[in-house]
Write an enzyme that holds these catalytic residues in place. Structure first.
Site, short mmCIF file in Angstrom:
data_model
loop_
_atom_site.label_atom_id
_atom_site.label_comp_id
_atom_site.label_asym_id
_atom_site.label_seq_id
_atom_site.Cartn_x
_atom_site.Cartn_y
_atom_site.Cartn_z
N ASP A 1 0.85 -1.18 0.00
CA ASP A 1 0.00 0.00 0.00
C ASP A 1 0.90 1.24 0.00
OD1 ASP A 1 -2.18 1.63 -0.10
OD2 ASP A 1 -3.25 0.70 1.56
C1 BGC Z 1 -5.12 3.14 -0.01
C2 BGC Z 1 -5.31 2.06 -1.04
C3 BGC Z 1 -5.14 2.63 -2.42
C4 BGC Z 1 -3.81 3.32 -2.54
C5 BGC Z 1 -3.53 3.90 -3.89
C6 BGC Z 1 -3.89 3.97 -0.24
O1 BGC Z 1 -3.85 5.10 0.59
O2 BGC Z 1 -5.07 2.54 1.27
O3 BGC Z 1 -6.56 1.47 -0.88
O4 BGC Z 1 -5.28 1.64 -3.39
O5 BGC Z 1 -3.77 4.37 -1.58
O6 BGC Z 1 -4.26 5.03 -4.15
#
Ligand code: BGC
Length: 716
Positions: A257
């Site tokens: 993430d």
């Molecule tokens: C979120 C994810 C997301 C990623 C990319 C993160 O802050 O937890 O769910 O896919 O950002 O945008």
């Protein structure tokens, strides 16, 4: 030697680490994080994957830099959070879950994939499979609610929908099952907090949706930001490397993430970036999203002997293999070279409208307040969410444009050209200014229908949107009370359209509203869909995928509780209960009214003695005794009465649907493979235990409304 091995043999360490790095593109909302020009980094091979890039043109240009100007010409993997639609926003996942219809879930994912791929994208960071039983957690909006069986169906449908039958097809996207695992169990519903659950809860509740995603071939998985019992998921070797890869055989890509690898230092398990990078790689995380930990940390980790080149190669291979499966080596421009036809867009818009209408859950409808007649002279639409097109989008905007969204006022005006529709917001979303309330309430005089649109703004749910008071914001409550008071004085009824990314705690509202619709966030077609339901063009059929607590102190509240040794009995003091509030939810899981009125009779279940290889079939007669045609949802729960491990009072195992005209009766059949009655036994390995099991069938998780049959499970 195959293409991937050949490439690997030619790659420098920097080029390898580039393939393990994903960064926001120059056109990104957040801007580039890598020092210098990220377009330069693509040409040197220092970046191999991008996120947050919107539009076929910019996507193609970035891809061109990689495949025409970099030394090895390795295509980029470009992804975006296409969570509930790309350009055509559809209901947020929690709302779509209310359809209890895997076929539709798959269809909408297919459409989103087509739309995203037409913009050149090859990956979406979806579906979110986190089971959530705590409405304080804002990301509840992004998943399918409190039930594991529902999340499993969602996992299968969404992965199939995004990926299609061939990942290399120009309209397929690599899906990403996230956030692995137990993110929904964060402490006190507080975003990014620690999760600490039993191994049994992990196995029974949180893992199955991910296991299901792997079983249908999900291309990628994202570990959660959180730690599980002290081991951050980004470095959780036991669950990532052992469970996913070795036990389930997942050979796709693990993508971290956002910045999560660097955050291993904040968790307190890594002293510096090289250590953090080494821990993630060791756990088999292949792509580092936004932390730049692999590029900066792994060279040092190699020198320190914390990782080996073989481990790096193992991850690079998986990334290259994914790009190969996506067809990117054969034709990097296969996605995004042909704009979609007008017909495809029109079809999608129609689908978005019908899904939005079906996602609405009618929580209450006293004295048949709804549907409203089409012959109204004057309608008064009040509240800050009444003419708030932008808010209809919900938590993830993707490439959607606010001007494509239909507000409630706009939808009603479109549907009722002969009706005078007056509107005032009454209050603003934020702030305590009540000065607009009196004028808004005055609009009610002389109206023959009042529609009150209140609730959360879109930004009050989703990531980083935990709320200690998951309620209607205070100033809106003042407005609502004033509207109810005026309506009562004038003998008028009030239809409340409630917006939210989660169930809210609303006993006062449920009491006073004449009709109450949970409208979640429904996407581009929100206003049209709401008009369809309010005016009876569509009979509401959504069912809530989460229990609605009557008090904040009940949270976490979910139907699949274990009975305990002193099960709840409101008349017996020494049983499991509160002194100040009943245990029951305000609205149970599965609740949702229709314009019909359904009764259930004659439940039969066959066979009545079942071996693990058998399939059980339940049949129940459903009659529509109401005055309108409508769709009913039939839930099948089980309850294993005596087992070596206490079983929840109800466990969902199947859902059926039927549409009936007034007076019509039909038999609904629901089949359940008996193997689904297996559960992790005392030593946590799955068992199919002989003995009696209740099959309970009816309109939702309120046991008093369910028909029951008992069957016997036979020993193997
Ligand atoms: C979120 C994810 C997301 C990623 C990319 C993160 O802050 O937890 O769910 O896919 O950002 O945008």
């Amino acid at each position: 030697m195959n293409r991937i091995e050949k490439l690997l043999a030619q790659m420098t360490l920097a080029e390898k680490l580039g393939q393990l790095t994903m960064t926001a593109a120059g056109h990104a909302v957040t801007g580039p994080v890598i020092a210098g020009d990220s377009t330069e980094a693509i040409k040197t091979g220092a970046i191999g994957n991008l996120l947050n890039l919107v539009g076929a043109g910019p996507v193609r240009e970035m891809q061109r830099l990689a495949v025409e100007e970099s030394r090895l010409k390795i295509p980029l993997l470009i992804g975006l959070d296409i969570i509930h639609g790309h350009r055509t926003l559809i209901p947020i996942p929690l709302a779509e879950a209310a359809l209890f219809d895997p076929q539709t879930w798959e269809m909408t994912a297919r459409e989103a994939a087509k739309e995203g791929a037409a913009d050149g994208l090859a990956m979406t960071f979806s579906p979110m499979l986190d089971v959530s039983r705590d409405i304080r957690w804002g990301r509840t909006a992004e998943g399918s609610g409190e039930d594991t069986w529902v999340s499993v169906q969602m996992a299968r449908a969404k992965v199939r929908g995004y990926e299609g039958s061939d990942l290399a097809s120009p309209d397929a996207l690599a899906a990403c099952a996230k956030h692995f695992c137990a993110y929904g169990a964060v402490l006190a519903g507080r975003e990014y907090a620690s999760a600490d659950i039993s191994e049994r809860t992990l196995l029974e509740v949180h893992l199955p949706p991910f296991d299901a995603a792997v079983a249908v071939g999900v291309a990628t998985i994202m570990p959660a930001f959180t730690d599980l019992a002290g081991i951050p998921m980004t470095a959780n070797k036991k669950l990532l490397r052992h469970h996913l890869r070795e036990q389930l055989g997942f050979d796709g890509v693990l993508v971290s993430d956002y910045n999560a690898i660097a955050e291993l230092m904040h968790h307190g398990i890594a002293a510096d970036l090289p250590e953090a990078a080494a821990l993630a790689l060791e756990a088999s995380v292949d792509i580092d999203m936004m932390a730049d930990a692999y590029r900066r940390g792994l060279p040092v980790a190699l020198e320190r002997g914390l990782v080996t080149m073989e481990q790096i190669d193992e991850s690079v291979r998986r990334v290259l293999r994914l790009k190969e499966r996506l067809g990117l080596f054969d034709d990097p421009y296969r996605r995004g070279s042909r704009p979609e036809s007008q017909a495809a867009l029109t079809h999608r818009r129609k689908l978005a409208r019908s899904v939005a209408a079906r996602a609405i859950v009618m929580l209450k409808n006293d004295r048949q307040t709804l549907p409203l007649p089409g012959t109204l002279r004057r309608m008064c639409v009040i509240g800050p969410l009444a003419d708030a097109a932008t808010e209809m989008g919900g938590c993830w905007g993707a490439a959607g444009r606010p001007e494509d969204r239909v507000s409630v006022v706009a939808g009603l005006r479109q549907a009722l050209p002969g009706t005078e529709i007056v509107h005032a917001p009454g209050v603003r979303f934020s702030g305590e200014d009540e000065s607009g309330i009196a004028a808004a309430v005055d609009l009610c005089d002389g109206a023959d229908a009042i529609v009150l649109c209140i609730g959360e703004m879109a930004s009050m749910s989703g990531e980083a949107a935990s709320r200690a008071f998951p309620e209607v914001p205070a100033t809106q409550r003042v407005l609502a009370e004033a509207v109810f008071e005026r309506a009562r004085a004038k003998g008028l009824r009030v239809v409340v359209v409630l917006f939210s990314g989660r169930p809210l705690v609303i006993p006062w509202l449920a009491e006073q509203a004449d009709a109450l619709l949970a409208a979640w966030f429904l996407g581009n077609e929100a206003g049209n869909a709401i008009a369809d339901v309010v005016l009876g063009h569509t009979s509401p059929s959504g069912r809530t995928p989460m229990s609605w607590p009557r008090a904040i102190g009940q949270i976490p509240l979910f139907y699949a509780e274990r009975p305990g040794g002193r099960p709840y009995n409101p008349k017996d003091h020494f049983t499991s209960k509160y002194m100040d509030v009943p245990n029951e939810p305000l609205y149970p899981f599965g609740h949702g009214l229709t314009y019909g009125h359904f009764t259930f009779a004659n439940l039969t279940v066959t066979p009545d003695r079942v071996a693990e290889k058998d399939t059980i079939e339940a049949r129940v007669e459903v009659t529509n005794q109401g005055a309108h045609a409508a769709e009913e949802t039939v839930f099948l729960f089980t309850h294993d009465k005596i087992a070596t491990v206490t079983r929840p009072v109800l466990e969902l195992k199947g859902v059926g649907k039927v549409t009936l005209r007034p007076g019509e009766t039909q038999t609904v059949r629901i089949a359940v493979p008996a193997s689904e009655l297996r559960f992790p036994g005392r030593d946590l390995t799955p068992v199919f235990e002989p003995g009696e099991v209740e099959i309970l069938v009816g309109p939702g998780a309120d046991r008093s409304q369910l028909l029951v049959q008992t069957l016997v499970l036979l020993a193997a």
